[in-house]
Enzyme design. Structure first.
Site, PDB file in Angstrom:
ATOM      1  N   ALA A   1      35.220  34.916  37.488  1.00 53.56           N
ATOM      2  CA  ALA A   1      35.446  35.351  38.881  1.00 53.56           C
ATOM      3  C   ALA A   1      34.704  34.478  39.885  1.00 53.56           C
ATOM      4  CB  ALA A   1      34.974  36.793  39.038  1.00 53.56           C
TER       5      ALA A   1
ATOM      6  N   ILE B   1      32.895  35.491  42.313  1.00 49.18           N
ATOM      7  CA  ILE B   1      31.555  36.004  42.624  1.00 49.18           C
ATOM      8  C   ILE B   1      30.502  35.458  41.662  1.00 49.18           C
ATOM      9  CG2 ILE B   1      31.976  38.137  41.300  1.00 49.18           C
ATOM     10  CD1 ILE B   1      29.684  37.677  44.386  1.00 49.18           C
TER      11      ILE B   1
ATOM     12  N   ARG C   1      29.656  32.615  41.132  1.00 49.65           N
ATOM     13  CA  ARG C   1      28.879  31.502  41.699  1.00 49.65           C
ATOM     14  C   ARG C   1      27.661  31.996  42.474  1.00 49.65           C
ATOM     15  NH1 ARG C   1      32.982  28.040  44.549  1.00 49.65           N
ATOM     16  NH2 ARG C   1      34.166  28.738  42.747  1.00 49.65           N
TER      17      ARG C   1
ATOM     18  N   SER D   1      36.460  34.091  29.113  1.00 50.91           N
ATOM     19  CA  SER D   1      37.639  34.170  29.966  1.00 50.91           C
ATOM     20  C   SER D   1      38.807  34.616  29.101  1.00 50.91           C
ATOM     21  CB  SER D   1      37.895  32.798  30.593  1.00 50.91           C
ATOM     22  OG  SER D   1      38.956  32.866  31.510  1.00 50.91           O
ATOM     23  N   ARG D   2      39.934  34.942  29.747  1.00 53.75           N
ATOM     24  CA  ARG D   2      41.074  35.414  28.959  1.00 53.75           C
ATOM     25  C   ARG D   2      41.728  34.286  28.177  1.00 53.75           C
ATOM     26  NH1 ARG D   2      44.051  38.185  33.774  1.00 53.75           N
ATOM     27  NH2 ARG D   2      42.977  36.422  34.729  1.00 53.75           N
TER      28      ARG D   2
ATOM     29  N   TYR E   1      37.238  38.157  26.018  1.00 49.81           N
ATOM     30  CA  TYR E   1      36.054  38.969  26.343  1.00 49.81           C
ATOM     31  C   TYR E   1      35.469  39.571  25.059  1.00 49.81           C
ATOM     32  CZ  TYR E   1      38.232  38.856  31.035  1.00 49.81           C
ATOM     33  OH  TYR E   1      38.806  38.469  32.212  1.00 49.81           O
TER      34      TYR E   1
ATOM     35  N   HIS F   1      36.392  47.615  35.330  1.00 53.08           N
ATOM     36  CA  HIS F   1      34.934  47.711  35.132  1.00 53.08           C
ATOM     37  C   HIS F   1      34.585  48.672  33.992  1.00 53.08           C
ATOM     38  CE1 HIS F   1      33.787  46.414  39.541  1.00 53.08           C
ATOM     39  NE2 HIS F   1      34.415  45.476  38.872  1.00 53.08           N
TER      40      HIS F   1
ATOM     41  N   LYS G   1      30.014  46.140  41.834  1.00 50.28           N
ATOM     42  CA  LYS G   1      30.330  47.345  42.573  1.00 50.28           C
ATOM     43  C   LYS G   1      31.829  47.395  42.839  1.00 50.28           C
ATOM     44  CE  LYS G   1      31.483  45.737  46.038  1.00 50.28           C
ATOM     45  NZ  LYS G   1      32.471  44.692  46.406  1.00 50.28           N
TER      46      LYS G   1
ATOM     47  N   ARG H   1      41.957  42.227  45.710  1.00 45.39           N
ATOM     48  CA  ARG H   1      41.657  43.315  46.662  1.00 45.39           C
ATOM     49  C   ARG H   1      42.912  43.937  47.257  1.00 45.39           C
ATOM     50  NH1 ARG H   1      38.231  39.651  46.131  1.00 45.39           N
ATOM     51  NH2 ARG H   1      35.991  39.996  46.263  1.00 45.39           N
TER      52      ARG H   1
HETATM   53  N1  LIG Z   1      28.334  41.916  45.010  1.00 44.98           N
HETATM   54  C1  LIG Z   1      29.022  41.023  45.702  1.00 44.98           C
HETATM   55  O1  LIG Z   1      28.488  40.315  46.571  1.00 44.98           O
HETATM   56  C2  LIG Z   1      30.485  40.848  45.406  1.00 44.98           C
HETATM   57  C3  LIG Z   1      31.204  39.860  46.079  1.00 44.98           C
HETATM   58  C4  LIG Z   1      32.536  39.647  45.701  1.00 44.98           C
HETATM   59  C5  LIG Z   1      33.111  40.433  44.717  1.00 44.98           C
HETATM   60  N2  LIG Z   1      32.393  41.413  44.116  1.00 44.98           N
HETATM   61  C6  LIG Z   1      32.993  42.246  43.055  1.00 44.98           C
HETATM   62  O2  LIG Z   1      33.199  41.406  41.923  1.00 44.98           O
HETATM   63  C7  LIG Z   1      34.405  41.726  41.266  1.00 44.98           C
HETATM   64  C8  LIG Z   1      35.257  40.466  41.170  1.00 44.98           C
HETATM   65  O3  LIG Z   1      35.584  40.007  42.478  1.00 44.98           O
HETATM   66  P1  LIG Z   1      36.040  38.471  42.728  1.00 44.98           P
HETATM   67  O4  LIG Z   1      36.503  38.355  44.114  1.00 44.98           O
HETATM   68  O5  LIG Z   1      34.969  37.559  42.285  1.00 44.98           O
HETATM   69  O6  LIG Z   1      37.292  38.412  41.735  1.00 44.98           O
HETATM   70  P2  LIG Z   1      38.204  37.206  41.281  1.00 44.98           P
HETATM   71  O7  LIG Z   1      37.682  35.898  41.752  1.00 44.98           O
HETATM   72  O8  LIG Z   1      39.623  37.550  41.600  1.00 44.98           O
HETATM   73  O9  LIG Z   1      37.981  37.217  39.715  1.00 44.98           O
HETATM   74  C9  LIG Z   1      38.297  38.299  38.893  1.00 44.98           C
HETATM   75  C10 LIG Z   1      38.294  37.782  37.463  1.00 44.98           C
HETATM   76  O10 LIG Z   1      38.653  38.858  36.607  1.00 44.98           O
HETATM   77  C11 LIG Z   1      39.367  38.352  35.492  1.00 44.98           C
HETATM   78  N3  LIG Z   1      40.559  39.193  35.305  1.00 44.98           N
HETATM   79  C12 LIG Z   1      40.818  39.947  34.215  1.00 44.98           C
HETATM   80  N4  LIG Z   1      41.961  40.616  34.357  1.00 44.98           N
HETATM   81  C13 LIG Z   1      42.460  40.275  35.563  1.00 44.98           C
HETATM   82  C14 LIG Z   1      43.650  40.625  36.257  1.00 44.98           C
HETATM   83  N5  LIG Z   1      44.549  41.497  35.736  1.00 44.98           N
HETATM   84  N6  LIG Z   1      43.862  40.085  37.454  1.00 44.98           N
HETATM   85  C15 LIG Z   1      42.973  39.227  37.997  1.00 44.98           C
HETATM   86  N7  LIG Z   1      41.824  38.865  37.386  1.00 44.98           N
HETATM   87  C16 LIG Z   1      41.577  39.370  36.168  1.00 44.98           C
HETATM   88  C17 LIG Z   1      39.696  36.887  35.765  1.00 44.98           C
HETATM   89  O11 LIG Z   1      38.842  36.106  34.943  1.00 44.98           O
HETATM   90  P3  LIG Z   1      39.376  35.254  33.689  1.00 44.98           P
HETATM   91  O12 LIG Z   1      40.662  34.622  34.138  1.00 44.98           O
HETATM   92  O13 LIG Z   1      38.287  34.280  33.493  1.00 44.98           O
HETATM   93  O14 LIG Z   1      39.549  36.177  32.538  1.00 44.98           O
HETATM   94  C18 LIG Z   1      39.291  36.674  37.220  1.00 44.98           C
HETATM   95  O15 LIG Z   1      38.732  35.416  37.426  1.00 44.98           O
HETATM   96  C19 LIG Z   1      35.007  42.894  42.039  1.00 44.98           C
HETATM   97  O16 LIG Z   1      34.659  44.107  41.426  1.00 44.98           O
HETATM   98  C20 LIG Z   1      34.347  42.812  43.413  1.00 44.98           C
HETATM   99  O17 LIG Z   1      34.201  44.100  44.016  1.00 44.98           O
HETATM  100  C21 LIG Z   1      31.085  41.620  44.444  1.00 44.98           C
END
Ligand SMILES: NC(=O)c1ccc[n+]([C@@H]2O[C@H](COP(=O)([O-])OP(=O)(O)OC[C@H]3O[C@@H](n4cnc5c(N)ncnc54)[C@H](OP(=O)(O)O)[C@@H]3O)[C@@H](O)[C@H]2O)c1
Length: 324
Positions: free
Chosen positions: A14, A16, A18, A37-38, A59, A80, A98, A166
């Site tokens: 994901a 995040i 980074r 990763s998948r 995973y 989650h 979260k 989102r």
């Molecule tokens: N605390 C913070 O500051 C913060 C900031 C941003 C996000 N978040 C949280 O972090 C989480 C991820 O957010 P993100 O924006 O980083 O997500 P993202 O870039 O879209 O990444 C989600 C990852 O989940 C995996 N995945 C598994 N099944 C999936 C599906 N059906 N569709 C899409 N992705 C799938 C993928 O990894 P693989 O392809 O490698 O398997 C993908 O890279 C969320 O829960 C978000 O609320 C927190």
């Protein structure tokens, strides 16, 4: 030999991640050892890009590895619970993004899995570990603004990609889950109790998720939180705390940096600046909290009851808006 360092694995590639990678690397008792990763191709590409020693093409494969102690779950919200439970049952500690989950049954199953397997489960609300947040809480608790009456907050930004997780209702997208969770968490933390009433209005986008949410919570006879969250507005993060005898303004409440200024005064026209120093890495706090809990058995800063209650408040808000 007990490990003196926590060996971290990233469960997904994901965006995040980074934010967490440099924090794991900056922490004294942590090391980043793996990513899953998948697909193996994506895992290997990512491992190479970020200099991560091991790449797993599923995973499950990472959960089976004996070389990983703690798993960081950065999956879409809907996933989650499933993967946290699988990781806990595989004997891993879990730092989960979260919101912890989007159903109370799922939160409860996660908590049960943590207890039954004697592992730490923590929600990755990074702002809660920052000295600025602790300072605002200490000011409120010391009576610096009298009795707290209103916490007003906002977290909005403009979503860039049409395929963002989102916006996907099947993955439990939505602005309240994604960013509205912050002001709700902040208000509950400052009041130190749970809301008695929830009210909200959601503006849904084409996919059906709430792209804007305006809500308020009642914490007592004369104690309220009022907030908005959204994906179709400029980036805004804000908290104002109004007490019977004063005001605190927090211009950067959710992603505070190494040096922040908050404002405190008897009225909004007499605010004085207060500087708060924090770590260079905002996400270091949640990594160090995991180290203390997993390696020393220390209590977690964010209890699982607290995380559960935040999810309960968010569900109550969605219900109030006719979305559950
Ligand atoms: N605390 C913070 O500051 C913060 C900031 C941003 C996000 N978040 C949280 O972090 C989480 C991820 O957010 P993100 O924006 O980083 O997500 P993202 O870039 O879209 O990444 C989600 C990852 O989940 C995996 N995945 C598994 N099944 C999936 C599906 N059906 N569709 C899409 N992705 C799938 C993928 O990894 P693989 O392809 O490698 O398997 C993908 O890279 C969320 O829960 C978000 O609320 C927190």
């Amino acid at each position: 030999m007990p490990h003196t360092k926590l060996r971290w694995g990233l469960l997904s590639t994901a965006r995040i991640n980074r934010a967490l990678i440099p924090a794991i690397r900056a922490a004294q008792r942590s090391e980043l050892v793996a990513v899953a990763s998948r697909t193996l191709e994506q895992a290997e590409r990512y491992a190479h890009e970020w200099s991560i020693p091991r790449a797993f093409g599923s995973y499950e494969a990472m959960l089976e590895s004996e070389d990983v102690d703690v798993v960081y779950i950065s999956l879409p919200n809907r996933l989650h619970a499933e993967w946290a439970i699988r990781a806990l049952r595989a004997g891993k500690h879990v730092l989960c993004e979260k919101p912890l989950a989007t159903r109370l049954e799922d939160v409860d199953a996660m908590i049960t899995a943590a207890r039954e397997n004697g592992r730490v489960l923590a929600e990755a609300f990074m702002y809660r570990h920052h000295p600025q947040t602790l300072k605002v809480k200490a000011l409120v608790d010391s009576g610096a603004i009298g009795a707290p009456k209103l916490v007003r907050g906002a977290f909005t930004f403009t979503i860039a990609r049409a395929d963002d997780i989102r916006l996907d209702p099947a993955l439990d997208g939505g602005s309240l889950w994604d960013v509205g969770c912050y002001p709700v968490s902040y208000a509950r933390y400052l009041f130190g109790r749970e809301p008695l009433e929830a009210h909200g209005v959601a503006v849904r986008g084409a996919s059906g998720v709430d792209e804007t949410f305006v809500g308020w919570l009642r914490f007592g006879e004369d104690a309220f939180a009022l907030f908005d969250s959204g994906f179709r507005a400029p980036e805004r993060m804000h908290i104002e705390v109004v007490g019977s005898e004063g005001v605190i303004v927090v211009p950067s409440p959710f992603k505070p940096g190494a040096r922040e200024t908050i404002y405190l005064g008897k009225s909004s026209t007499t605010l004085e600046p207060l500087t708060v120093e924090g770590p260079e890495q905002l996400y270091l706090g949640e990594v160090e909290d995991m180290e203390a809990a997993a390696l020393d058995g220390a209590p977690q800063r964010i209890s699982l009851e607290d995380s559960r209650n935040n999810v309960a408040a968010l569900i109550a808000l969605y219900r109030a808006a006719g979305m559950r």
